[in-house]
Design an enzyme around this catalytic site. Structure first.
Site, PDB file in Angstrom:
ATOM      1  N   GLY A  20      25.383  59.582  28.903  1.00 40.58           N
ATOM      2  CA  GLY A  20      25.431  61.023  29.218  1.00 40.58           C
ATOM      3  C   GLY A  20      24.140  61.256  29.514  1.00 40.58           C
ATOM      4  O   GLY A  20      23.200  60.500  29.760  1.00 40.58           O
ATOM      5  N   ASN A  21      23.993  62.803  29.799  1.00 32.29           N
ATOM      6  CA  ASN A  21      22.728  63.211  30.089  1.00 32.29           C
ATOM      7  C   ASN A  21      22.620  64.773  29.484  1.00 32.29           C
ATOM      8  O   ASN A  21      23.754  65.407  29.047  1.00 32.29           O
ATOM      9  CB  ASN A  21      22.430  63.247  31.565  1.00 32.29           C
ATOM     10  CG  ASN A  21      23.402  64.044  32.131  1.00 32.29           C
ATOM     11  OD1 ASN A  21      23.393  65.318  32.293  1.00 32.29           O
ATOM     12  ND2 ASN A  21      24.227  63.343  33.310  1.00 32.29           N
TER      13      ASN A  21
END
Ligand code: CTP
Length: 401
Positions: free
Chosen positions: A208-209
């Site tokens: 993810g980020n």
């Protein structure tokens, strides 16, 4: 601009209430029809007589009229208004609004109002900074309310700092600006992506980020407040939004986001791709938790579909496509390349280098890049960046006509 507009002014029990007759006067002078609803505590700071004289209407405060026992309908007041402005809003009222406690007419009206709501908080600086106040304000903002942040200055306590209600002239200006744009995007359908995507590695892990989705949510709110029907395709994030003109489509992965956008693109007039989409996903996510074994573990990744680029390729004439770019080197040059390779009409270049800009901040510093020009905007709250982006899109749409 304000002529014929119906403005409901809500007053709660803070010392800044004494300034509200001036706001009412400014609104009336500009041609608006004004009604006032006040909490019982507000009457200690400003009299209903002053306000009924200025508005030409009775002032609403109790659920019942004590003289004849008749009922005052909070629903009617809420439906009457084009805009509900509550100023000052005390810490107590903020808390009750957040938690849906309707123990006075103003709060019941707030809960049943369908129009946009502006809040101008005012309190002592320590109350303003308290986490319960900041959390209440954050939550109310997420519910779609427009916050007119207090300024710094002398406070009634004798202390000096943040918490002073914005001056009536400035609240008046915010109301004017807001209503000027009121129906700018009436009839337009707007598709917005926001937030990160999570690409599963196994049932408990993902790639993810750090995107919070705040920038995209602010853009969705601006379009919705200006008359558009918005669909917000939102990746996994703590933030959310509740607005009658925003349909929320929660997704998790880039592929889900892609599919949602493809289904909506044909019927969208404006598409703003602000999501931080993962470029790659694990080729074969494990359906069982991967156990720790060897020293090294390799994951085979496969490219995700590029949503913006696909939309750019299939863009219909008259459709407006906006992308974002996050660059660390040769920012403007690279963003300009994205403008052409992705077939976008506008690229919003995010700066990661500037303090207060980018992931997790409430402020952002962006440049607006079109085929013709590059416009650098200063650091400002994300809600204002969103307004600038909407203004820019509006100017570009007008040029297309
Ligand atoms: N974008 C998208 N689909 C993807 C990747 C990106 O729609 N699979 C969109 C983003 O929402 C953004 C724009 O493309 O509007 C640019 O995203 P960015 O991450 O800056 O660029 P990338 O295309 O991923 O290129 P690079 O990572 O090489 O800079």
């Amino acid at each position: 601009m304000l002529k014929g507009k119906k403005i409901l002014v809500g007053i709660t029990g803070g010392i800044a209430a004494y300034k509200i007759p001036l706001l009412v006067r400014l609104l009336r002078k500009a041609g608006a029809e004004v009604k006032v609803v006040m909490t019982p505590a507000a009457k200690d700071f400003v009299t209903p007589l002053t306000l009924s004289t200025l508005t030409g209407h009775p002032v609403w405060s109790d659920f019942f009229n004590p003289a004849d026992g008749s009922w005052h309908s909070h629903v009617e007041l809420g439906l009457w208004a084009d805009l509900f402005v509550i100023a000052p809003v005390t810490a107590t009222t903020l808390g009750k609004m957040h938690h849906g406690i309707a123990d006075n007419l103003l709060l019941a009206t707030y809960l049943s109002a369908r129009c946009p709501v502006m809040l101008a908080p005012a309190m002592d600086l320590d109350m303003y900074k308290h986490p319960s106040t900041t959390n209440n304000i954050k939550a109310l903002e997420q519910y779609g309310n427009i916050i007119i942040a207090p300024g710094s200055g002398e406070l009634a306590s004798g202390l000096c700092g943040e918490g002073r209600m914005e001056e009536p002239e400035n609240i008046f200006q915010r109301i004017k600006d807001f209503l000027a744009f009121d129906k700018m995007f009436e009839g337009k359908k707007v598709l917005i992506t926001a937030g990160p995507t999570y690409e599963p590695i196994d049932p408990v892990r993902f790639i993810g980020n750090h995107s919070s989705g705040r920038m995209g949510i602010e853009i969705a709110k601006v379009f919705a407040n200006r008359g558009a029907k918005v669909t917000l395709v939102l990746g996994p994030t703590q933030l959310s939004v509740n607005h009658p003109s925003i349909e929320l489509l929660p997704v998790t992965t880039a592929v889900e986001m892609f599919e949602a956008c493809m289904a909506l693109s044909q019927t969208s007039d404006i598409m703003v791709m602000s999501a931080a989409v993962a470029d790659y996903r694990p080729l074969k996510p494990s359906d069982k938790k991967i156990k720790k074994q060897d020293e090294n573990l390799s994951l085979e990744l496969v490219k995700n579909p590029d949503i913006l680029k696909t939309l750019g390729r299939n863009k219909k004439s008259g459709q407006m496509l906006v992308g974002f770019a996050l660059e660390t080197d040769n920012a403007v040059e690279n963003a300009r390349i994205k403008l052409t390779t992705k077939g976008a009409d506008l690229i919003v270049l995010n700066s990661l280098a500037d303090e207060g800009a980018g992931f997790g901040h409430n402020t952002n510093k962006v440049s607006l890049i079109t085929a013709e020009a590059t416009e650098h905007l200063p650091l400002m709250p994300k809600s204002e960046v969103a307004a600038h982006i909407a203004d820019k899109i509006n100017r570009m749409l007008l040029q297309l006509q």
